[in-house]
Design a protein around this motif. Structure first.
Motif, mmCIF file in Angstrom:
data_model
loop_
_atom_site.group_PDB
_atom_site.id
_atom_site.type_symbol
_atom_site.label_atom_id
_atom_site.label_comp_id
_atom_site.label_asym_id
_atom_site.label_seq_id
_atom_site.Cartn_x
_atom_site.Cartn_y
_atom_site.Cartn_z
ATOM 1 N N ARG A 35 25.753 -32.585 31.486
ATOM 2 C CA ARG A 35 27.062 -31.952 30.884
ATOM 3 C C ARG A 35 27.542 -32.001 30.358
ATOM 4 O O ARG A 35 28.292 -33.325 31.000
ATOM 5 C CB ARG A 35 27.456 -30.960 32.501
ATOM 6 C CG ARG A 35 26.558 -29.834 32.822
ATOM 7 C CD ARG A 35 27.100 -27.919 32.734
ATOM 8 N NE ARG A 35 25.669 -27.614 32.573
ATOM 9 C CZ ARG A 35 25.865 -26.499 31.015
ATOM 10 N NH1 ARG A 35 26.549 -26.258 31.363
ATOM 11 N NH2 ARG A 35 24.940 -25.299 32.183
ATOM 12 N N CYS A 36 28.410 -31.548 29.166
ATOM 13 C CA CYS A 36 28.938 -32.681 28.468
ATOM 14 C C CYS A 36 30.672 -31.892 29.412
ATOM 15 O O CYS A 36 30.965 -30.841 29.742
ATOM 16 C CB CYS A 36 29.482 -32.109 27.231
ATOM 17 S SG CYS A 36 30.746 -32.323 26.215
ATOM 18 N N PRO A 37 31.845 -33.014 30.164
ATOM 19 C CA PRO A 37 32.746 -32.779 30.176
ATOM 20 C C PRO A 37 33.719 -32.079 29.365
ATOM 21 O O PRO A 37 34.124 -31.227 29.488
ATOM 22 C CB PRO A 37 33.440 -34.278 30.855
ATOM 23 C CG PRO A 37 32.539 -35.208 29.978
ATOM 24 C CD PRO A 37 31.585 -34.570 29.276
ATOM 25 N N ARG A 38 33.479 -32.524 27.901
ATOM 26 C CA ARG A 38 34.111 -31.621 27.098
ATOM 27 C C ARG A 38 33.977 -30.205 26.664
ATOM 28 O O ARG A 38 34.552 -29.293 26.505
ATOM 29 C CB ARG A 38 34.758 -32.734 25.985
ATOM 30 C CG ARG A 38 36.061 -32.479 25.257
ATOM 31 C CD ARG A 38 36.391 -33.770 23.412
ATOM 32 N NE ARG A 38 35.202 -33.166 22.918
ATOM 33 C CZ ARG A 38 35.702 -34.069 21.911
ATOM 34 N NH1 ARG A 38 36.842 -35.413 22.115
ATOM 35 N NH2 ARG A 38 34.825 -34.093 21.039
ATOM 36 N N CYS A 39 32.514 -30.251 26.377
ATOM 37 C CA CYS A 39 32.375 -28.886 25.509
ATOM 38 C C CYS A 39 31.305 -28.082 26.688
ATOM 39 O O CYS A 39 30.764 -26.966 26.239
ATOM 40 C CB CYS A 39 31.659 -29.417 23.937
ATOM 41 S SG CYS A 39 30.421 -29.939 24.489
ATOM 42 N N ASP A 40 30.987 -28.515 27.176
ATOM 43 C CA ASP A 40 29.698 -27.713 28.603
ATOM 44 C C ASP A 40 28.542 -27.891 27.729
ATOM 45 O O ASP A 40 27.419 -27.455 28.318
ATOM 46 C CB ASP A 40 30.555 -26.789 29.270
ATOM 47 C CG ASP A 40 30.094 -26.260 30.542
ATOM 48 O OD1 ASP A 40 30.248 -27.339 30.524
ATOM 49 O OD2 ASP A 40 30.309 -25.243 30.342
ATOM 50 N N ARG A 53 26.212 -40.001 24.394
ATOM 51 C CA ARG A 53 26.679 -39.258 23.111
ATOM 52 C C ARG A 53 26.711 -37.850 23.064
ATOM 53 O O ARG A 53 25.229 -37.526 22.848
ATOM 54 C CB ARG A 53 27.147 -39.531 21.410
ATOM 55 C CG ARG A 53 27.516 -38.962 20.669
ATOM 56 C CD ARG A 53 28.053 -39.335 19.270
ATOM 57 N NE ARG A 53 26.358 -38.930 18.944
ATOM 58 C CZ ARG A 53 26.117 -40.739 17.255
ATOM 59 N NH1 ARG A 53 26.598 -41.018 17.110
ATOM 60 N NH2 ARG A 53 25.045 -39.520 17.264
ATOM 61 N N CYS A 54 27.206 -36.553 23.315
ATOM 62 C CA CYS A 54 27.650 -35.346 23.228
ATOM 63 C C CYS A 54 26.301 -34.721 22.249
ATOM 64 O O CYS A 54 26.866 -34.970 20.731
ATOM 65 C CB CYS A 54 28.217 -34.110 23.808
ATOM 66 S SG CYS A 54 28.206 -32.572 23.505
ATOM 67 N N ARG A 55 25.709 -34.076 21.936
ATOM 68 C CA ARG A 55 24.906 -33.296 20.453
ATOM 69 C C ARG A 55 25.550 -32.451 20.251
ATOM 70 O O ARG A 55 25.592 -32.513 19.047
ATOM 71 C CB ARG A 55 23.180 -33.447 20.857
ATOM 72 C CG ARG A 55 22.285 -34.553 21.361
ATOM 73 C CD ARG A 55 21.123 -33.988 21.876
ATOM 74 N NE ARG A 55 20.438 -33.582 20.964
ATOM 75 C CZ ARG A 55 18.799 -33.143 20.922
ATOM 76 N NH1 ARG A 55 18.409 -33.879 21.995
ATOM 77 N NH2 ARG A 55 18.244 -32.478 20.148
ATOM 78 N N VAL A 56 26.247 -32.232 20.980
ATOM 79 C CA VAL A 56 26.944 -30.743 20.103
ATOM 80 C C VAL A 56 28.358 -31.358 19.591
ATOM 81 O O VAL A 56 28.658 -31.300 18.600
ATOM 82 C CB VAL A 56 27.303 -29.353 21.197
ATOM 83 C CG1 VAL A 56 27.679 -28.696 20.366
ATOM 84 C CG2 VAL A 56 26.464 -28.941 21.694
ATOM 85 N N CYS A 57 29.469 -31.846 20.425
ATOM 86 C CA CYS A 57 30.839 -32.217 20.092
ATOM 87 C C CYS A 57 30.409 -33.506 19.968
ATOM 88 O O CYS A 57 32.319 -34.387 19.642
ATOM 89 C CB CYS A 57 31.939 -31.550 21.180
ATOM 90 S SG CYS A 57 31.317 -32.584 22.752
ATOM 91 N N GLU A 58 30.066 -34.301 20.068
ATOM 92 C CA GLU A 58 29.375 -35.988 20.512
ATOM 93 C C GLU A 58 30.653 -36.718 20.833
ATOM 94 O O GLU A 58 31.504 -37.965 20.642
ATOM 95 C CB GLU A 58 30.149 -36.168 17.988
ATOM 96 C CG GLU A 58 29.403 -35.258 17.553
ATOM 97 C CD GLU A 58 29.366 -36.227 16.410
ATOM 98 O OE1 GLU A 58 29.602 -36.715 15.791
ATOM 99 O OE2 GLU A 58 27.354 -36.584 15.910
ATOM 100 N N TYR A 59 31.549 -36.225 21.747
ATOM 101 C CA TYR A 59 31.733 -36.994 22.810
ATOM 102 C C TYR A 59 31.391 -38.319 23.068
ATOM 103 O O TYR A 59 29.590 -37.861 23.930
ATOM 104 C CB TYR A 59 32.992 -35.940 23.872
ATOM 105 C CG TYR A 59 33.840 -36.609 24.764
ATOM 106 C CD1 TYR A 59 34.808 -37.210 24.540
ATOM 107 C CD2 TYR A 59 32.761 -36.801 26.253
ATOM 108 C CE1 TYR A 59 35.685 -37.218 25.420
ATOM 109 C CE2 TYR A 59 33.611 -36.838 27.202
ATOM 110 C CZ TYR A 59 34.518 -37.348 26.551
ATOM 111 O OH TYR A 59 35.482 -38.121 28.068
ATOM 112 N N LYS A 60 31.717 -39.043 23.309
ATOM 113 C CA LYS A 60 30.734 -40.397 24.024
ATOM 114 C C LYS A 60 31.407 -40.427 25.615
ATOM 115 O O LYS A 60 32.399 -40.621 25.928
ATOM 116 C CB LYS A 60 31.690 -41.172 22.965
ATOM 117 C CG LYS A 60 30.623 -41.533 21.939
ATOM 118 C CD LYS A 60 30.363 -43.041 21.400
ATOM 119 C CE LYS A 60 30.597 -42.875 19.615
ATOM 120 N NZ LYS A 60 31.574 -44.330 18.996
#
Ligand SMILES: [Zn+2]
Length: 308
Positions: A35-40, A53-60
């Protein structure tokens, strides 16, 4: 669900690479999937430097940030072997043993690892005790017997909470060093370790006088009837005396209490692999506020030089 190595050979085979270790830790941190903590977002790419790295928002984000493994320069497979060894030491682990097992050049490194591991052994705040709980306190260390409520020179006061499982005996326990046996120390200990609404049994010591006010049905019994608390205290003292020759510095008492609690609460777990699994499960839990920070905020800061 409970997926763990059965023996050392399996451990070594399965966790031979960093990638394999990371994959296992990721499964423990996100049991229902990433679960990405930024975009879910629900998918991430592993990166060469160990980040995800989140595949949606690229958050690392780092898999190990906020865990016992944060910032380590040693490979995870070494940690896994150290943990396997530590959970197998029934009478408590020593830094010397870790040093020997991992062939570490430095005793200090081994000591720091052991203390990090002890810190990861207990995750209070989650899974608070429930059912019926007995509470008491005891002095540990020092030479002279302590007087209750006044603090005793050379001794540390340990608060004890124990689940009463009736015919099944003692359930889980929680232990913590408290600055004294006052209401200001014991009520927060209850709040942090016992589920609200749980009946707490104590003797008539005034330090427990506000338990009802903070949300616990309170039963008062004569001190000699606190059988399971006393039994737990006796086991703790004999463990400290046997494992650490009674020479437990106050500074590190918290850590020994965590190790004792971990072993005690899993005394029926049986399989070493299951202890390994439970340890890593605890280690990967990211707490917004750690228990020790909470305790510190209620009893004031305490000097500490083992942030490690
Ligand atoms: Zn994202």
């Amino acid at each position: 669900m409970e997926d763990y190595p059965r023996n050392l050979a399996e451990l070594e085979r399965r966790f031979a690479t960093e990638e394999a270790c990371r994959k296992y830790l990721a499964g423990l941190r996100w049991p229902d999937g990433f679960r990405c903590p930024r975009c879910d977002g629900t998918a991430a790419w592993p990166m060469a430097d160990g980040l995800l790295r989140c595949r949606v928002c690229e958050y690392k984000l780092s898999l190990t940030a906020g865990t016992v493994f944060e910032g380590t320069r040693k490979p995870l497979w070494m940690w896994f072997r150290a943990i396997w060894w530590v959970v197998g030491q029934k009478n408590g682990a020593s830094a010397k043993g870790i040093q020997r097992m991992l062939e570490l050049g430095s005793y200090q490194t081994a000591w720091a690892w052991l203390h990090k591991m002890r810190r990861a052994m207990v995750r209070p705040g989650r899974d608070r005790l429930r059912g019926v709980v007995e509470m008491d306190e005891t002095y540990v260390g020092g030479e002279k017997p302590g007087k209750r409520g006044r603090g005793a020179l050379g001794k540390a006061l340990v608060a004890v909470a124990v689940e009463d499982r009736g015919d099944d005996g003692i359930g889980r326990i929680r232990l913590a060093v408290v600055s004294d046996a006052s209401q200001e120390s014991l009520a927060p200990f209850a709040t942090l370790t016992v589920e609200p609404g749980t009946t707490i049994r104590t003797d008539d010591w005034s330090g427990y006088g506000t338990l009802t006010d903070v949300g616990y049905p309170h039963t008062v019994v004569p001190s000699h009837e606190l059988k399971i608390a006393h039994r737990t205290i006796a086991l703790l003292k004999s463990w400290l005396a046997g494992t650490h020759q009674g020479a437990v510095s106050h500074q590190h008492l918290d850590y020994y209490l965590d190790e004792f609690t971990f072993r005690f609460n899993r005394r029926r777990a049986g399989h070493r692999g299951l202890l390994f699994f439970r340890f890593l499960q605890n280690a990967m839990m990211i707490e917004p506020t750690t228990y020790r920070q909470m305790v510190k905020s209620v009893r004031g800061p305490k000097p500490s030089n083992h942030k490690g």
